[in-house]
Design a protein around this motif. Structure first.
Motif, PDB file in Angstrom:
ATOM      1  N   LYS A 452       1.903  23.951   8.255  1.00  0.00           N
ATOM      2  CA  LYS A 452       3.336  24.201   8.400  1.00  0.00           C
ATOM      3  C   LYS A 452       3.776  24.340   9.857  1.00  0.00           C
ATOM      4  O   LYS A 452       4.934  24.673  10.114  1.00  0.00           O
ATOM      5  N   THR A 453       2.890  24.069  10.798  1.00  0.00           N
ATOM      6  CA  THR A 453       3.265  24.154  12.214  1.00  0.00           C
ATOM      7  C   THR A 453       4.349  23.132  12.521  1.00  0.00           C
ATOM      8  O   THR A 453       4.242  21.963  12.141  1.00  0.00           O
ATOM      9  N   THR A 454       5.395  23.557  13.214  1.00  0.00           N
ATOM     10  CA  THR A 454       6.508  22.652  13.508  1.00  0.00           C
ATOM     11  C   THR A 454       6.209  21.774  14.721  1.00  0.00           C
ATOM     12  O   THR A 454       5.365  22.096  15.568  1.00  0.00           O
ATOM     13  N   ASP A 455       6.952  20.660  14.807  1.00  0.00           N
ATOM     14  CA  ASP A 455       6.836  19.776  15.970  1.00  0.00           C
ATOM     15  C   ASP A 455       7.201  20.511  17.256  1.00  0.00           C
ATOM     16  O   ASP A 455       6.617  20.262  18.311  1.00  0.00           O
ATOM     17  N   SER A 456       8.191  21.406  17.170  1.00  0.00           N
ATOM     18  CA  SER A 456       8.606  22.117  18.382  1.00  0.00           C
ATOM     19  C   SER A 456       7.503  23.035  18.889  1.00  0.00           C
ATOM     20  O   SER A 456       7.324  23.202  20.099  1.00  0.00           O
ATOM     21  N   THR A 457       6.740  23.629  17.975  1.00  0.00           N
ATOM     22  CA  THR A 457       5.606  24.468  18.380  1.00  0.00           C
ATOM     23  C   THR A 457       4.531  23.623  19.053  1.00  0.00           C
ATOM     24  O   THR A 457       4.005  23.983  20.113  1.00  0.00           O
ATOM     25  N   ILE A 458       4.214  22.474  18.458  1.00  0.00           N
ATOM     26  CA  ILE A 458       3.210  21.581  19.044  1.00  0.00           C
ATOM     27  C   ILE A 458       3.670  21.085  20.409  1.00  0.00           C
ATOM     28  O   ILE A 458       2.891  21.053  21.379  1.00  0.00           O
ATOM     29  N   ALA A 459       4.945  20.712  20.518  1.00  0.00           N
ATOM     30  CA  ALA A 459       5.466  20.230  21.798  1.00  0.00           C
ATOM     31  C   ALA A 459       5.364  21.307  22.870  1.00  0.00           C
ATOM     32  O   ALA A 459       4.991  21.032  24.023  1.00  0.00           O
ATOM     33  N   ALA A 460       5.685  22.544  22.500  1.00  0.00           N
ATOM     34  CA  ALA A 460       5.618  23.640  23.465  1.00  0.00           C
ATOM     35  C   ALA A 460       4.191  23.866  23.948  1.00  0.00           C
ATOM     36  O   ALA A 460       3.949  24.103  25.141  1.00  0.00           O
TER      37      ALA A 460
END
Length: 694
Positions: A452-460
């Protein structure tokens, strides 16, 4: 006023003119090929035409050559290297610059690297901003400079210093370049263009072609010391030996002959496997660090680290070295104080080695706090011991403290991050941030995307990794993620080979001869056998009794032989260095006898085939499961985190370059020798076909 433009696909060289106070006219040529003014065919063509036209201008007093976009020329367009070189070549461009009847001054902003620095060396003088970088990093791509870099550099600094610069491939900041003599002036506090014009005026219209200057010879002993040091560090890199040969040639051959030889050598190296492997890794790293499309990474300024043990200390130092404020917490005050003291000692060591300016400043960035003191953090990384329930409780406590936008990351090596996130209210902000030990030294970081990790978390986290100077690679949840999953298969196959009669030293020598800096059993002893022992005991209840299991490592651990720090492991360290141990040999002989081995595995070729087959097969399996995004990510992880020789481009690049039938056969043989549970990956052929699609 602009009155001349040489356009080409992707950019242009714009020429404007200025009248000086004494009535003379100068030209300002601006290379504008976004984003870094890379030396492509189009760029070379435009620069050549520019200087051919300028040479015909009889009322010109000089030329300033600069780059647009706060960058001079960042280097060659590496994507052209897989195709035959096309004219005009960079030596043609530099020859036109040297034939220009008036002096040319390079105004260097940003990077002037590789072919970009060779272009600057083709000018009559070099002026730079303090933040500018110059260098000849071609060896990092398995090449040597191909447009006079070795020869012209040895006319500015002595031949020993040239060897160090060229064979290290290091980037040199402007002030050091000035002290060395690589640039003539550093312009600080004023406009770069004005500084370059002033330098041009000081030259009185005289040319200063570096190729016509005498070589600056180092003392014979200093030169040989520099050469031997470079060759020791090279670890078989052909480009280093070739660069040294080119520098020798630059000192003894006529300039034109030395330049021709350098060019031919550079073009030959482009076609060789080492350069292809290093270029593969170059593009693989770029692909791995690419941010998800259409996502703006959240800003991370304040970081928390929970756990002040060795790994937590390293993570805290990694952040503090890059200027982050770090809040460090530990479950007990004594442990926190020990951690802070260890960080202070690390900071002193880094200062003594010249890697940081101030140990006290770094130490001041790391502040000991309670867990409750982390409420203001944008990111908290947990680095506590590997216990699922303890980690889940910590995540719950952190979520109650932090803002909803803050990220919670785990440094776990093996545990299921989906399960950790399952008890949180906002699982989209939970991810893995798996550093490698020592965290402040090792460049690789696995950024682990949970379900459930979001794209915004991965990008950060990807963006953060880049700011830390790390190499972040995205992985999915799976036991061991990418690196440890493959390393576990490698370790398992090593143990199978022991049971078949091979000794640790046989295996270590075989893998060192392949190109690894250390053999596997040297690595096991260095890391500590107790870590893997704890992992085996954790997995013991779920181990299939039909699967082959070798207990020699367990026997060593039961004897308290935990590796180098304990004084004994696979080797004995009583003498201070690794020595084969008769006790270990006896355990192996007994295991081989019990298995009915008559002809022990000994040959280097057989050992290499078995271990490489295990690595390649496991890589294909985890790609099939979606744990890694692309084959090149596997190569990056294994080359930067596990010692796979970079000169071979990573295990999948290496395998793709071998005869396909031999690779498939070796994996079939490995699986047959391994027993129940080890199967050849069904997707292997597809994976190998995709390796270079970066």
């Amino acid at each position: 006023m602009s009155d001349m433009t040489n356009s080409a696909p992707g950019g242009q060289v714009e020429v404007s003119h200025r009248m000086l106070e004494d009535g003379r006219k100068i030209a300002i040529a601006t290379i504008d090929f976004p984003p870094i003014n890379a030396g492509s065919l189009a760029q070379r063509t435009a620069v050549l035409k520019c200087f051919q036209k300028l040479a015909q201008n009889s009322d010109l007093a000089g030329v300033i050559l600069r780059g647009a976009g706060n960058n001079f020329v960042g280097g060659a367009d590496i994507r052209e290297f897989d195709a035959p070189a096309q004219a005009p070549h960079l030596p043609d461009v530099i020859a036109a610059m040297e034939a220009c009847p008036v002096p040319i001054v390079a105004a260097i902003d940003g990077a002037a690297l590789g072919g970009g620095f060779e272009l600057a060396l083709g000018c009559d003088a070099r002026v730079a901003r303090p933040a500018a970088l110059v260098g000849l990093p071609e060896v990092t791509l398995g090449l040597i400079p191909g447009a006079g870099g070795t020869l012209r550099t040895s006319r500015l600094i002595d031949t020993a210093a040239t060897v160090e610069l060229v064979t290290s491939g290091r980037r040199v900041k402007a002030n050091e370049a000035l002290s060395m003599g690589l640039v003539d002036v550093v312009v600080d506090g004023e406009d770069l263009l004005e500084g370059a014009i002033r330098q041009l005026q000081s030259m009185g219209g005289a040319k200063r072609k570096l190729k016509d200057l005498p070589v600056i010879l180092a003392g014979a002993e200093d030169f040989e010391v520099a050469c031997q040091s470079a060759l020791r560090k090279a670890r078989g890199a052909n480009a280093v030996a070739e660069a040294i040969a080119a520098i020798r040639d630059s000192a003894i051959l006529p300039s034109d002959e030395a330049l021709t030889k350098e060019r031919h050598t550079s073009l030959r190296l482009r076609r060789e496997p080492q350069s292809k492997a290093l270029r593969h890794l170059f593009f693989a790293e770029k692909a791995a660090m690419k941010l998800p499309a259409s996502v703006t990474p959240a800003k991370i300024s304040e970081v928390g680290v929970v756990g002040a043990g060795r790994m937590g200390q390293g993570i805290a130092v990694a952040f503090a070295q890059r200027g982050f404020k770090v809040l460090l917490a530990e479950k007990d005050p004594e442990g926190l104080e020990l951690g802070l003291r260890a960080i202070a000692e690390t900071a002193k060591s880094l200062e003594a080695k010249g890697r940081i300016d101030s140990a006290s400043e770094l130490r001041a960035r790391v502040i000991g706090v309670s867990l409750a003191g982390m409420a203001s953090c944008d990111l908290v990384v947990e680095a506590i011991f590997e216990d699922m329930q303890v980690k889940k409780k910590l995540f719950s406590d952190l979520e109650a403290l932090l803002r909803d936008e803050a990220i919670i990351a785990t440094n776990t090596s093996y545990l299921d991050i989906d399960e950790m996130a399952s008890g949180t209210r906002l699982p989209g902000r939970v991810a893995g941030l798996h550093f490698f030990n020592p965290a402040n030294v090792m460049r690789l970081v696995e950024v682990v995307r949970a379900e459930k990790t979001t794209d915004s978390t991965i990008a950060a986290l990807l963006n953060l990794g880049r700011k830390l100077g790390k190499l972040p690679v995205v992985a999915r949840v799976g036991d061991g993620f990418i690196g440890n999953r493959i390393f576990a298969a490698y370790r398992q196959q090593c143990e199978f080979l022991l049971e078949e009669g091979a000794l640790p030293d046989d295996i270590d020598q075989a893998m060192r001869s392949f190109g690894f800096a250390m053999g596997p059993f040297e690595v096991f002893d260095l890391a500590g056998l107790d870590i893997a022992w704890a992992q085996r005991k954790r997995l013991a209840p779920t181990r299939d009794p039909r699967a082959r299991y070798v207990d020699i490592a367990d026997q060593l651990c039961e004897l308290q032989r935990f590796g180098k720090r304990a004084g004994a492991g696979w080797y004995n360290y009583a003498s201070g260095k690794a020595e084969p141990d008769p006790l270990v040999s006896a355990l192996i002989a007994a295991a081989a006898k019990a298995r009915g081995v008559v002809d022990p595995v000994k040959t280097t070729e057989t050992i290499q085939q078995r271990l490489l087959a295990a690595i390649v097969n496991e890589a294909a399996l985890l790609l099939g499961e979606g744990v890694a995004q692309r084959p090149s990510d596997v190569d990056v992880v294994m080359a930067h985190g596990y010692g796979f020789p970079k000169l071979k481009g990573g295990p999948l690049h290496w395998a793709a370059a071998q005869p396909r039938e031999e690779v498939l056969a070796s994996i079939e043989e490995m699986a047959n020798a391994s027993g129940y549970g080890i199967e050849p990956a069904a997707n292997l052929a597809i994976v190998l076909d995709q390796v270079d699609n970066v």
